[in-house]
Design an enzyme around this catalytic site. Sequence first.
Site, PDB file in Angstrom:
ATOM      1  N   LYS A  63       0.638  -1.236   0.208  1.00  0.00           N
ATOM      2  CA  LYS A  63      -0.305   0.106  -0.280  1.00  0.00           C
ATOM      3  C   LYS A  63       0.834   0.970  -0.111  1.00  0.00           C
ATOM      4  O   LYS A  63       0.584   2.060  -0.446  1.00  0.00           O
ATOM      5  CB  LYS A  63      -0.901   0.046   0.894  1.00  0.00           C
ATOM      6  CG  LYS A  63      -2.226  -1.344   1.196  1.00  0.00           C
ATOM      7  CD  LYS A  63      -3.555  -1.089   1.629  1.00  0.00           C
ATOM      8  CE  LYS A  63      -4.377  -0.786   1.764  1.00  0.00           C
ATOM      9  NZ  LYS A  63      -5.678  -1.111   2.338  1.00  0.00           N
ATOM     10  N   LYS A  85      -3.268 -11.214  -6.380  1.00  0.00           N
ATOM     11  CA  LYS A  85      -4.720 -11.639  -5.891  1.00  0.00           C
ATOM     12  C   LYS A  85      -6.085 -10.683  -6.677  1.00  0.00           C
ATOM     13  O   LYS A  85      -5.481  -9.696  -6.994  1.00  0.00           O
ATOM     14  CB  LYS A  85      -4.190 -11.554  -4.444  1.00  0.00           C
ATOM     15  CG  LYS A  85      -4.284  -9.494  -4.209  1.00  0.00           C
ATOM     16  CD  LYS A  85      -4.340 -10.026  -2.682  1.00  0.00           C
ATOM     17  CE  LYS A  85      -4.094  -8.640  -1.355  1.00  0.00           C
ATOM     18  NZ  LYS A  85      -4.679  -8.178  -0.870  1.00  0.00           N
ATOM     19  N   LYS A  94      -9.904  -5.736  -5.969  1.00  0.00           N
ATOM     20  CA  LYS A  94     -10.924  -3.974  -6.589  1.00  0.00           C
ATOM     21  C   LYS A  94      -9.756  -3.237  -7.615  1.00  0.00           C
ATOM     22  O   LYS A  94     -10.627  -2.963  -8.848  1.00  0.00           O
ATOM     23  CB  LYS A  94     -11.509  -3.603  -5.645  1.00  0.00           C
ATOM     24  CG  LYS A  94     -11.056  -2.866  -4.794  1.00  0.00           C
ATOM     25  CD  LYS A  94     -11.552  -1.460  -3.710  1.00  0.00           C
ATOM     26  CE  LYS A  94     -10.944  -1.158  -2.751  1.00  0.00           C
ATOM     27  NZ  LYS A  94      -9.784  -1.578  -1.881  1.00  0.00           N
TER      28      LYS A  94
END
Length: 332
Positions: A114, A196, A199
């Site tokens: 992130k 993975k 969204k």
Amino acid sequence: MDEKKVMLSGIQPSGDLHLGNYLGAIKNWAARTEEFECYYFMADMHTITVRQTPADLRRRTLEQLAQYIACGLDPEKNTLFIQSHVPQHAELGWVLNCYTMFGELSRMTQFKDKSAKHKDNINGGLFTYPALMAADILLYQPDFVPVGEDQKQHVELTRNIVQRFNGVYGDVFKMPEPYIPKAGARVMGLTTPDSKMSKSIPEGCVFLMERPEDIQRKFKRAITDSDTENPVRYDPASKPGVANLMNIYSAVTGKSFDKIEEEFAGQGYGKFKPAVGEAVVETLRPIREEATRILADKAYLESVYKAGAEKASYVANKTLRKVYKKVGFVAR
Ligand code: TYM
């Protein structure tokens, strides 16, 4: 009678729920309602570690609750709540921050991912997030934390915190265990079988509330390979796209990989991909219909999250009081 074992988990309402969330986590939760005492929440406090549009966050939090219920989490049998409604999470989160090491936090994959993605906003919350997640878990003294593979590292860190804290103060926290499903623990993106499903790559991500024709289209475009000899066989190293589709098919139908290979022997991807799509559509159809119905009833949703927060708070407060006493805070 023996007391039921406790299960707890949460999902960030940072985007619409997708097939990875469902197969990696929620499906596993709903199946365990009778066997365990269960707590499930919308992790809205975690969500603001990345900038959000306030109105969207509010809407998605309620949609997520409606989808939890539609996935089979009966609010009469599971405690369903919104994280920010139970202030003990923030309170224990602070204490556990002081028992979590800089080095440990620096090693967390989710933080590394992130902070690479949001270079302009590498805030303190993003870094110390796992201490809040440990608090989420430990307040309820759960035996098991049902999550997908990617969250295992955070549960392992929680276990280190338990060891450190209990080592100083005695048996305050129960040692939780990650509970990871056999099929569906790591659903990969349909267009990126090496990362993975998430969204952030919507073309390869199947959302729970998506229309059947859109789901089918995504499956038809799923990346496979050019193998025409023996296409449908499980070989994650050389055929990651096919392995992912088999994994999804196995998770929704309960069929083993051997069985799936048998079913599609001699057939190409033109048959296989729409069959996986169809199985997913049929799994998600009743969930989508039920979630739409529940979401229309705002008063009902409010009654669920209010009752959930009250019950969660009662349990969380017991743990928090014990912790405050142990660390030396004067009783209120
Ligand atoms: P989050 O919100 O990213 O994901 C929610 C759950 O979905 C699982 N998951 C997947 N499983 C399989 N394949 C995928 N592609 C996939 N993508 C997501 C995750 O493993 C997770 O179980 N930190 C947590 C939320 C959280 C939490 C907690 C979880 C906050 N506090 C306490 C458990 C206990 C998170 O970011 O998950």
